[in-house]
Design a protein around this motif. Sequence first.
Motif, PDB file in Angstrom:
ATOM      1  N   UNK A  52       0.259 -14.145   9.056  1.00 50.98           N
ATOM      2  CA  UNK A  52       0.288 -12.716   9.373  1.00 50.98           C
ATOM      3  C   UNK A  52       0.251 -11.887   8.100  1.00 50.98           C
ATOM      4  N   UNK A  53      -0.538 -10.811   8.149  1.00 48.75           N
ATOM      5  CA  UNK A  53      -0.627  -9.871   7.040  1.00 48.75           C
ATOM      6  C   UNK A  53      -0.134  -8.508   7.505  1.00 48.75           C
ATOM      7  N   UNK A  54       0.583  -7.809   6.623  1.00 44.02           N
ATOM      8  CA  UNK A  54       1.168  -6.512   6.967  1.00 44.02           C
ATOM      9  C   UNK A  54       0.754  -5.461   5.950  1.00 44.02           C
ATOM     10  N   UNK A  55       0.303  -4.320   6.462  1.00 42.06           N
ATOM     11  CA  UNK A  55       0.003  -3.159   5.614  1.00 42.06           C
ATOM     12  C   UNK A  55       1.013  -2.069   5.935  1.00 42.06           C
ATOM     13  N   UNK A  56       1.677  -1.551   4.896  1.00 34.94           N
ATOM     14  CA  UNK A  56       2.627  -0.455   5.053  1.00 34.94           C
ATOM     15  C   UNK A  56       2.157   0.734   4.223  1.00 34.94           C
ATOM     16  N   UNK A  57       2.096   1.887   4.867  1.00 36.34           N
ATOM     17  CA  UNK A  57       1.703   3.122   4.182  1.00 36.34           C
ATOM     18  C   UNK A  57       2.864   4.107   4.258  1.00 36.34           C
ATOM     19  N   UNK A  58       3.396   4.499   3.111  1.00 33.08           N
ATOM     20  CA  UNK A  58       4.490   5.468   3.088  1.00 33.08           C
ATOM     21  C   UNK A  58       3.940   6.876   2.910  1.00 33.08           C
ATOM     22  N   UNK A  59       4.674   7.833   3.445  1.00 29.91           N
ATOM     23  CA  UNK A  59       4.332   9.259   3.360  1.00 29.91           C
ATOM     24  C   UNK A  59       2.893   9.537   3.800  1.00 29.91           C
ATOM     25  N   UNK A  69       2.569  12.945  10.674  1.00 27.31           N
ATOM     26  CA  UNK A  69       2.669  13.134   9.231  1.00 27.31           C
ATOM     27  C   UNK A  69       4.101  13.358   8.779  1.00 27.31           C
ATOM     28  N   UNK A  70       5.033  13.421   9.716  1.00 25.08           N
ATOM     29  CA  UNK A  70       6.454  13.498   9.366  1.00 25.08           C
ATOM     30  C   UNK A  70       7.110  12.121   9.341  1.00 25.08           C
ATOM     31  N   UNK A  71       6.357  11.080   9.726  1.00 23.64           N
ATOM     32  CA  UNK A  71       6.897   9.720   9.667  1.00 23.64           C
ATOM     33  C   UNK A  71       7.092   9.312   8.204  1.00 23.64           C
ATOM     34  N   UNK A  72       8.154   8.550   7.967  1.00 26.08           N
ATOM     35  CA  UNK A  72       8.379   8.061   6.601  1.00 26.08           C
ATOM     36  C   UNK A  72       7.290   7.077   6.193  1.00 26.08           C
ATOM     37  N   UNK A  73       6.778   6.319   7.181  1.00 22.73           N
ATOM     38  CA  UNK A  73       5.733   5.340   6.900  1.00 22.73           C
ATOM     39  C   UNK A  73       5.131   4.866   8.214  1.00 22.73           C
ATOM     40  N   UNK A  74       4.019   4.164   8.111  1.00 22.23           N
ATOM     41  CA  UNK A  74       3.501   3.448   9.275  1.00 22.23           C
ATOM     42  C   UNK A  74       3.115   2.045   8.850  1.00 22.23           C
ATOM     43  N   UNK A  75       3.133   1.120   9.833  1.00 20.34           N
ATOM     44  CA  UNK A  75       2.898  -0.297   9.566  1.00 20.34           C
ATOM     45  C   UNK A  75       1.827  -0.827  10.519  1.00 20.34           C
TER      46      UNK A  75
END
Length: 285
Positions: free
Chosen positions: A175-182, A129-135
């Motif tokens: 290819x499809x990419x999902x990025x989740x910030x915070x 949960x300290x990551x800026x984002x995950x992909x």
Amino acid sequence: MATKKNYLPSSESKIYVVRIASKSPKTYTTGSAVTLSCVLNFGDGGTGPTSVTWLGMSGITTDEYKIDAGSDDKGVRKTTLTFAKVDKKAYAATYTCRFAYKDIHDHDDTAEVVVRLAMVNKPIQYFKDTDASFVITCTFTGNEKPNDAEWTHKGVKVTHNQGNYALKYEGETKKSTLTKTKPTMSTDDGDYECKFKMATEPAHEPTSKSAVTVVHITVSEAWTLVGKASDEITCKVTGGISPTDFTFSDGTTTWKKSSNTNKGTVSGITWSGEKKRIPRNAETS
């Protein structure tokens, strides 16, 4: 005077029409088992084929498919070719069933398999949960080109630029990419599923899931050890994860402790590090 009889030679022959019918000329699959079949009708009382074979299994090993040559039954012979799990592009091909007769031409027919696969980069993923984002990435495998891709989280559709989500589809690379910030532990755990939207019918839209766990990690502070041979570092991991091991490092030496001497639960685990001699101004990670 006796009447002379004319004995004219005669013969009788039956003609059997041999007809082959493919039961599945084109089969679409999104990763499940596939069975292709061909049926030869040679008439009740006719002669069945001497051998039955399938062709076209290039790039597929013999343990990845099963052939049932079948048996003659009232003028009918059915054969099947089964793939237990279609999980790679090599299965996309045109297969030929061949009914062979001695001294007579073979009777062939074809059946095509169209492969549509979706594959996430990792089926299980862990983030802090300290990551800026995950992909998460999802790639389409097959000869076709999808129109687009959509994502869901715990069954709810994910929308681009809402809820700190960003979605991107690259048509050329499929290819499809999902990025989740915070990311947060309370809201962003769970299954993320991608689905590719196909441009041609039938639908048969391939999907793939990634199970995401967001964890919170706390580590006790490092100490400047004066006149002490050892001390203890405690690492606490909170979230739906049971680590197999953990390490401490001061940048030069790494201490590793296996989980076989620690007990943990799925909901929350506290790990107590071994007592080790920690150099002065050591940092933990």
